[in-house]
Design a protein around this motif. Structure first.
Motif, mmCIF file in Angstrom:
data_model
loop_
_atom_site.group_PDB
_atom_site.id
_atom_site.type_symbol
_atom_site.label_atom_id
_atom_site.label_comp_id
_atom_site.label_asym_id
_atom_site.label_seq_id
_atom_site.Cartn_x
_atom_site.Cartn_y
_atom_site.Cartn_z
ATOM 1 N N GLN A 51 0.846 -1.197 0.000
ATOM 2 C CA GLN A 51 0.000 0.000 0.000
ATOM 3 C C GLN A 51 0.878 1.242 0.000
ATOM 4 O O GLN A 51 1.854 1.318 0.752
ATOM 5 C CB GLN A 51 -0.890 0.001 1.243
ATOM 6 N N VAL A 52 0.538 2.200 -0.838
ATOM 7 C CA VAL A 52 1.147 3.523 -0.824
ATOM 8 C C VAL A 52 0.015 4.517 -0.642
ATOM 9 O O VAL A 52 -0.996 4.443 -1.347
ATOM 10 C CB VAL A 52 1.916 3.829 -2.129
ATOM 11 N N SER A 53 0.154 5.442 0.316
ATOM 12 C CA SER A 53 -0.904 6.404 0.621
ATOM 13 C C SER A 53 -0.387 7.828 0.520
ATOM 14 O O SER A 53 0.739 8.120 0.937
ATOM 15 C CB SER A 53 -1.445 6.177 2.034
ATOM 16 N N TYR A 54 -1.233 8.708 -0.009
ATOM 17 C CA TYR A 54 -0.928 10.129 -0.156
ATOM 18 C C TYR A 54 -1.960 10.918 0.640
ATOM 19 O O TYR A 54 -3.171 10.699 0.496
ATOM 20 C CB TYR A 54 -0.986 10.516 -1.636
ATOM 21 N N VAL A 55 -1.487 11.831 1.486
ATOM 22 C CA VAL A 55 -2.384 12.691 2.262
ATOM 23 C C VAL A 55 -2.737 13.886 1.380
ATOM 24 O O VAL A 55 -1.935 14.808 1.217
ATOM 25 C CB VAL A 55 -1.740 13.147 3.585
ATOM 26 N N ALA A 56 -3.927 13.860 0.805
ATOM 27 C CA ALA A 56 -4.358 14.936 -0.084
ATOM 28 C C ALA A 56 -4.892 16.130 0.701
ATOM 29 O O ALA A 56 -4.681 17.281 0.307
ATOM 30 C CB ALA A 56 -5.425 14.424 -1.047
ATOM 31 N N THR A 63 -0.263 5.012 12.131
ATOM 32 C CA THR A 63 0.481 3.998 12.876
ATOM 33 C C THR A 63 0.816 2.850 11.932
ATOM 34 O O THR A 63 -0.072 2.301 11.270
ATOM 35 C CB THR A 63 -0.350 3.470 14.063
ATOM 36 N N ILE A 64 2.115 2.524 11.868
ATOM 37 C CA ILE A 64 2.587 1.402 11.062
ATOM 38 C C ILE A 64 3.549 0.595 11.919
ATOM 39 O O ILE A 64 4.539 1.147 12.424
ATOM 40 C CB ILE A 64 3.301 1.872 9.778
ATOM 41 N N ASP A 65 3.239 -0.667 12.107
ATOM 42 C CA ASP A 65 4.103 -1.578 12.854
ATOM 43 C C ASP A 65 4.459 -1.019 14.238
ATOM 44 O O ASP A 65 5.597 -1.093 14.676
ATOM 45 C CB ASP A 65 5.359 -1.886 12.030
ATOM 46 N N GLY A 66 3.465 -0.426 14.913
ATOM 47 C CA GLY A 66 3.639 0.059 16.273
ATOM 48 C C GLY A 66 4.214 1.460 16.416
ATOM 49 O O GLY A 66 4.301 1.981 17.520
ATOM 50 N N GLU A 67 4.584 2.107 15.319
ATOM 51 C CA GLU A 67 5.137 3.467 15.373
ATOM 52 C C GLU A 67 4.113 4.441 14.794
ATOM 53 O O GLU A 67 3.572 4.218 13.712
ATOM 54 C CB GLU A 67 6.432 3.557 14.569
ATOM 55 N N THR A 68 3.842 5.541 15.527
ATOM 56 C CA THR A 68 2.862 6.532 15.099
ATOM 57 C C THR A 68 3.538 7.848 14.758
ATOM 58 O O THR A 68 4.390 8.325 15.516
ATOM 59 C CB THR A 68 1.803 6.765 16.201
ATOM 60 N N GLY A 72 0.626 15.501 7.372
ATOM 61 C CA GLY A 72 -0.296 16.480 6.812
ATOM 62 C C GLY A 72 -0.277 16.455 5.304
ATOM 63 O O GLY A 72 0.367 15.596 4.682
ATOM 64 N N PRO A 73 -0.979 17.417 4.691
ATOM 65 C CA PRO A 73 -1.118 17.451 3.236
ATOM 66 C C PRO A 73 0.222 17.389 2.513
ATOM 67 O O PRO A 73 1.191 18.044 2.910
ATOM 68 C CB PRO A 73 -1.808 18.785 2.976
ATOM 69 N N GLY A 74 0.266 16.570 1.476
ATOM 70 C CA GLY A 74 1.479 16.391 0.690
ATOM 71 C C GLY A 74 2.372 15.274 1.182
ATOM 72 O O GLY A 74 3.312 14.882 0.493
ATOM 73 N N SER A 75 2.083 14.735 2.350
ATOM 74 C CA SER A 75 2.871 13.626 2.898
ATOM 75 C C SER A 75 2.404 12.308 2.286
ATOM 76 O O SER A 75 1.303 12.210 1.752
ATOM 77 C CB SER A 75 2.709 13.534 4.419
ATOM 78 N N SER A 76 3.259 11.311 2.402
ATOM 79 C CA SER A 76 2.889 9.980 1.923
ATOM 80 C C SER A 76 3.538 8.937 2.817
ATOM 81 O O SER A 76 4.457 9.235 3.573
ATOM 82 C CB SER A 76 3.319 9.789 0.469
ATOM 83 N N PHE A 77 3.030 7.722 2.719
ATOM 84 C CA PHE A 77 3.623 6.617 3.476
ATOM 85 C C PHE A 77 3.404 5.319 2.722
ATOM 86 O O PHE A 77 2.506 5.202 1.885
ATOM 87 C CB PHE A 77 3.076 6.544 4.904
ATOM 88 N N ILE A 78 4.256 4.341 3.026
ATOM 89 C CA ILE A 78 4.194 3.023 2.407
ATOM 90 C C ILE A 78 3.991 1.988 3.503
ATOM 91 O O ILE A 78 4.622 2.059 4.565
ATOM 92 C CB ILE A 78 5.484 2.708 1.625
ATOM 93 N N VAL A 79 3.118 1.025 3.220
ATOM 94 C CA VAL A 79 2.877 -0.082 4.138
ATOM 95 C C VAL A 79 3.215 -1.377 3.404
ATOM 96 O O VAL A 79 2.608 -1.691 2.378
ATOM 97 C CB VAL A 79 1.410 -0.117 4.617
ATOM 98 N N ALA A 80 4.187 -2.100 3.925
ATOM 99 C CA ALA A 80 4.559 -3.388 3.336
ATOM 100 C C ALA A 80 3.476 -4.428 3.626
ATOM 101 O O ALA A 80 2.724 -4.299 4.602
ATOM 102 C CB ALA A 80 5.902 -3.855 3.902
ATOM 103 N N PRO A 81 3.382 -5.455 2.808
ATOM 104 C CA PRO A 81 2.384 -6.500 3.046
ATOM 105 C C PRO A 81 2.465 -7.058 4.472
ATOM 106 O O PRO A 81 3.547 -7.229 5.023
ATOM 107 C CB PRO A 81 2.748 -7.586 2.028
ATOM 108 N N HIS A 82 1.304 -7.282 5.058
ATOM 109 C CA HIS A 82 1.124 -7.933 6.362
ATOM 110 C C HIS A 82 1.507 -7.078 7.571
ATOM 111 O O HIS A 82 1.351 -7.542 8.704
ATOM 112 C CB HIS A 82 1.854 -9.285 6.416
ATOM 113 N N LEU A 83 1.989 -5.824 7.380
ATOM 114 C CA LEU A 83 2.272 -4.972 8.539
ATOM 115 C C LEU A 83 0.962 -4.422 9.103
ATOM 116 O O LEU A 83 0.077 -4.011 8.355
ATOM 117 C CB LEU A 83 3.177 -3.799 8.163
#
Length: 110
Positions: A51-56, A63-68, A72-83
């Protein structure tokens, strides 16, 4: 900045304050909009898709794998499978998510 999405989208309520609409999809890739009210959540969960997510719009505690982190707008994050991951909308907001492969569960009528 506010993003204009097609008017004919079929929104599905995922949880209180959280709804989604599939923007486009093929078996290998999917693009989905998630609209959140302030305080809306995507509870902690996992799936076999990348999963790749963009904060529009808005601000989210992600929170990903226990870390929060707060994003804000323009940021993005990646989630590996099963995390294990989830979000809380600090303000009203919009996430644009991509999934590889497609989330077939999102295509079934709720």
């Amino acid at each position: 900045m506010f993003y204009t999405l097609p008017e004919n989208l079929e929104w599905i309520e995922v949880a209180p304050g959280n709804r989604r609409a599939v923007l486009s999809e093929r078996p290998e890739l999917m693009l989905v909009a998630f609209r959140f009210e302030e305080g809306g959540i995507s509870p902690l969960h996992s799936h076999p898709n990348s999963q790749v997510s963009y904060v529009a719009e808005g601000t989210f505690d992600v929170t990903i794998d226990g870390e929060t982190v707060r994003l804000g707008p323009g940021s993005s994050f990646i989630v590996a499978p099963h995390l294990v991951h989830g979000v809380v909308a600090v303000t009203q907001g919009l996430l644009i998510d991509t999934f590889n492969p497609r989330r077939d569960d999102f295509l079934r009528k709720q």
